[in-house]
Enzyme design. Structure first.
Site, PDB file in Angstrom:
ATOM      1  N   GLY A  12       0.761  -1.121   0.094  1.00  0.00           N
ATOM      2  CA  GLY A  12      -0.105   0.028  -0.131  1.00  0.00           C
ATOM      3  C   GLY A  12       0.757   1.236  -0.032  1.00  0.00           C
ATOM      4  O   GLY A  12       0.223   2.326   0.443  1.00  0.00           O
ATOM      5  N   LYS A  43      -0.193   2.446  -4.432  1.00  0.00           N
ATOM      6  CA  LYS A  43      -0.755   3.800  -4.775  1.00  0.00           C
ATOM      7  C   LYS A  43      -0.732   4.124  -6.170  1.00  0.00           C
ATOM      8  O   LYS A  43      -1.270   4.716  -6.689  1.00  0.00           O
ATOM      9  CB  LYS A  43      -0.155   4.833  -3.467  1.00  0.00           C
ATOM     10  CG  LYS A  43      -0.833   4.559  -2.353  1.00  0.00           C
ATOM     11  CD  LYS A  43      -1.880   5.377  -2.071  1.00  0.00           C
ATOM     12  CE  LYS A  43      -2.437   5.625  -0.780  1.00  0.00           C
ATOM     13  NZ  LYS A  43      -2.750   4.367  -0.042  1.00  0.00           N
ATOM     14  N   ASP A 120      -5.560   9.600   2.499  1.00  0.00           N
ATOM     15  CA  ASP A 120      -4.620  10.703   1.894  1.00  0.00           C
ATOM     16  C   ASP A 120      -5.529  11.240   0.848  1.00  0.00           C
ATOM     17  O   ASP A 120      -5.111  11.541  -0.203  1.00  0.00           O
ATOM     18  CB  ASP A 120      -3.542  10.101   1.326  1.00  0.00           C
ATOM     19  CG  ASP A 120      -2.538   9.506   2.312  1.00  0.00           C
ATOM     20  OD1 ASP A 120      -3.013   9.588   3.590  1.00  0.00           O
ATOM     21  OD2 ASP A 120      -1.338   9.058   2.090  1.00  0.00           O
ATOM     22  N   TRP A 226      -3.336  -1.746  10.008  1.00  0.00           N
ATOM     23  CA  TRP A 226      -2.515  -1.490   8.834  1.00  0.00           C
ATOM     24  C   TRP A 226      -1.320  -0.618   9.246  1.00  0.00           C
ATOM     25  O   TRP A 226      -1.148   0.328   9.933  1.00  0.00           O
ATOM     26  CB  TRP A 226      -3.267  -0.448   7.688  1.00  0.00           C
ATOM     27  CG  TRP A 226      -2.471   0.347   6.902  1.00  0.00           C
ATOM     28  CD1 TRP A 226      -1.225   0.820   6.967  1.00  0.00           C
ATOM     29  CD2 TRP A 226      -2.947   0.311   5.423  1.00  0.00           C
ATOM     30  NE1 TRP A 226      -0.799   1.278   5.629  1.00  0.00           N
ATOM     31  CE2 TRP A 226      -2.022   1.174   4.745  1.00  0.00           C
ATOM     32  CE3 TRP A 226      -4.180   0.019   4.532  1.00  0.00           C
ATOM     33  CZ2 TRP A 226      -1.775   1.335   3.300  1.00  0.00           C
ATOM     34  CZ3 TRP A 226      -4.170   0.307   3.276  1.00  0.00           C
ATOM     35  CH2 TRP A 226      -2.978   1.003   2.561  1.00  0.00           C
ATOM     36  N   ASP A 227      -0.192  -1.755   9.350  1.00  0.00           N
ATOM     37  CA  ASP A 227       1.069  -1.202  10.154  1.00  0.00           C
ATOM     38  C   ASP A 227       2.028  -0.951   9.269  1.00  0.00           C
ATOM     39  O   ASP A 227       2.510  -1.438   8.478  1.00  0.00           O
ATOM     40  CB  ASP A 227       1.481  -2.380  10.770  1.00  0.00           C
ATOM     41  CG  ASP A 227       2.037  -2.198  12.094  1.00  0.00           C
ATOM     42  OD1 ASP A 227       2.903  -0.978  12.028  1.00  0.00           O
ATOM     43  OD2 ASP A 227       2.132  -2.747  13.388  1.00  0.00           O
ATOM     44  N   ASN A 228       2.405   0.668   9.430  1.00  0.00           N
ATOM     45  CA  ASN A 228       3.409   1.182   8.665  1.00  0.00           C
ATOM     46  C   ASN A 228       4.859   1.187   9.240  1.00  0.00           C
ATOM     47  O   ASN A 228       5.568   2.171   8.908  1.00  0.00           O
ATOM     48  CB  ASN A 228       3.007   2.681   8.395  1.00  0.00           C
ATOM     49  CG  ASN A 228       1.760   2.704   7.519  1.00  0.00           C
ATOM     50  OD1 ASN A 228       1.718   2.107   6.462  1.00  0.00           O
ATOM     51  ND2 ASN A 228       0.935   3.952   7.451  1.00  0.00           N
ATOM     52  N   ASN A 261       2.553  -2.862   5.820  1.00  0.00           N
ATOM     53  CA  ASN A 261       2.940  -2.075   4.697  1.00  0.00           C
ATOM     54  C   ASN A 261       4.347  -1.780   4.758  1.00  0.00           C
ATOM     55  O   ASN A 261       4.938  -0.843   5.067  1.00  0.00           O
ATOM     56  CB  ASN A 261       1.939  -0.802   4.567  1.00  0.00           C
ATOM     57  CG  ASN A 261       2.450   0.159   3.322  1.00  0.00           C
ATOM     58  OD1 ASN A 261       2.741  -0.334   2.256  1.00  0.00           O
ATOM     59  ND2 ASN A 261       2.293   1.371   3.432  1.00  0.00           N
TER      60      ASN A 261
END
Ligand code: GDL
Length: 448
Positions: A12, A43, A120, A226-228, A261
């Protein structure tokens, strides 16, 4: 919906999407390590977001179809994500139909599950939407529910995931507890739809169980994280090779799942994914123990022609040097502290600190040389720029220490052939950054 806790990968990030060959390797890792779920949400797949209304060409569709088949053969759930938020008109029957047509194409290729992403984007409604909906959350929920109704009829058991516009604590005005967006969403979004959340921050150092409980009350369902933690698309000078960390075991019982991600450079995600799988399956997760195991499992990928040999100590040094967004590896931390000591102590008193500092620097230089022999060239190329920058800095620092030892005059300076005036690392952006440096507390103070 009651489903067991799941873990996986969300592709992502911004930038070049992974290739078919890389995703094939990804599914192999996922199958081997027990990561069940993959979200296709790059994206910069033009037709995922910017031009989401467009259907894929026959050639592109064939590629997606084989990807979906590849995931299935590896026992990985494939979820196709689409990000219509940039210009969707939620109330427009035409946009609802366009989305269905796009989804039809994915269904024809073998897809079953979907995600709608509203991250975003500028949170603004068109005039027509404003006339129909009382809030953005209401508009997004209505649009998403419509799609869910349609999808469930087409594919019984299909799952739908939703990424909200405020998707972390920091984005909620004035706070998570008082966010009208989240409250409206929780009330209006079909309870069968799962909702993403990145934690208190976009890149969260820790995610507390209490914060998730509070969020779940508003959302009326547990979120999917959703782990960044390992994402690096926002800072291209960094890569993250450290272990999954900062999330307690109890997080697994208050969330539906965790998907990471990670780094844009596919090859660099071995440790991030291996340790995430560990977290997902362990009763008591230890980042340090998982790190050691992941290093051992990754080392065979560092094959080189003789006489060079890269062992676990080398791979640990690598992972230590490019670690986590909020944490430097333990060896690098000591190295940095040693340098500080050397800068603040007269050379006559450097003693063993200098020896230790130089030994670490030499190990990094050796590591650079060893890695250039890697048979797995894509792995080397993903690391190259970062290794290069580090070893160049080592050379400069060693030279600088040599110079300090000469007891230079107060107005003297250390020069190096690799550093001509105006060429110090990073170009325009780094120059600007040096003019307004970030303070330790994250603030940018007045000019000095
Ligand atoms: C984001 C984006 C994501 C990006 C990440 C890290 C979410 C939900 N969205 O804001 O695409 O890769 O930050 O920069 O995280």
């Amino acid at each position: 919906m009651n489903t067991p806790f799941f873990a996986g990968v969300v592709e992502g990030f911004y930038g070049r999407p992974w290739s078919t060959a890389q995703r094939h390797r990804l599914f192999g890792w996922m199958q081997q390590w027990g990561l069940s779920t993959y979200f296709y949400t790059p994206k910069d797949d033009l037709k995922h977001r910017t031009r989401w209304r467009l259907r894929y060409t026959a050639k592109e569709a064939a590629g997606l179809g084989s990807l979906i088949g590849d995931a299935r053969r590896h026992g990985v759930d494939f979820i196709y994500g689409i990000g219509p938020g940039l210009d969707v008109e939620h109330s427009s029957p035409r946009d609802v139909r366009v989305l269905q047509r796009k989804a039809e194409q994915i269904l024809d290729l073998g897809g079953r599950h979907f995600a709608l992403l509203f991250d975003d984007i500028a949170p603004k409604l068109s005039a027509a939407d404003t006339a129909k909906f009382s809030s953005i959350a209401a508009a997004q929920a209505w649009f998403t529910n419509q799609f869910y109704e349609w999808l469930k009829q087409r594919v019984p058991g299909a799952r739908l995931f939703f990424c909200p516009t405020p998707y972390c604590g920091r984005m909620c005005e004035p706070s998570v507890r008082e966010s009208t967006y989240l409250r409206d969403l929780g009330a209006l979004l079909d309870p069968g739809i799962d909702v993403f959340w990145t934690g208190p921050e976009i890149i969260s150092e820790t995610i507390s169980v209490a914060s998730i409980r509070e969020l779940s009350r508003l959302l009326r369902r547990p979120p999917v994280i959703w782990d960044n933690l390992h994402a690096n698309d926002y800072d291209l000078r960094r890569i993250y090779l450290g272990p999954y960390a900062g999330r307690a075991d109890a997080l697994k019982s208050v969330t539906r799942g965790v998907v990471t991600n990670p780094n844009c450079e596919f090859e660099l995600n071995f440790i991030p994914l291996h340790t995430l799988a560990h977290f997902a399956h362990a009763k008591t997760y230890s980042p340090a123990a998982a790190w050691t195991q992941a290093i051992a499992a990754w080392t065979p990928e560092f094959a080189t022609p003789a006489p060079t040999r890269i062992n676990e100590t080398d791979v640990r040094l690598l992972s230590d040097s490019f670690h986590l967004p909020y944490a430097t590896g333990p060896l690098s931390r000591r190295w940095r502290a040693d340098f500080h000591t050397l800068l603040t102590t007269p050379p006559a008193q450097w003693g063993s600190t200098e020896t230790r500092f130089r030994a670490h620097g030499q190990a990094l230089q050796r590591l650079f040389d060893q890695l250039t022999a890697l048979t797995h060239r894509d792995l080397l190329y993903s690391l190259y720029r970062h290794l290069w920058e580090l070893k160049e800095e080592v050379i400069l620092l060693h030279r600088y220490l040599d110079w300090l030892k000469t007891n230079p005059a107060p107005d003297a300076a250390c020069f190096s052939a690799e550093h001509r005036a105006g060429t110090y690392r990073g170009g325009l952006v780094a120059e600007l950054q040096r003019q307004v440096p970030m303070r330790r507390d994250g603030g940018f103070g007045r000019p000095t």
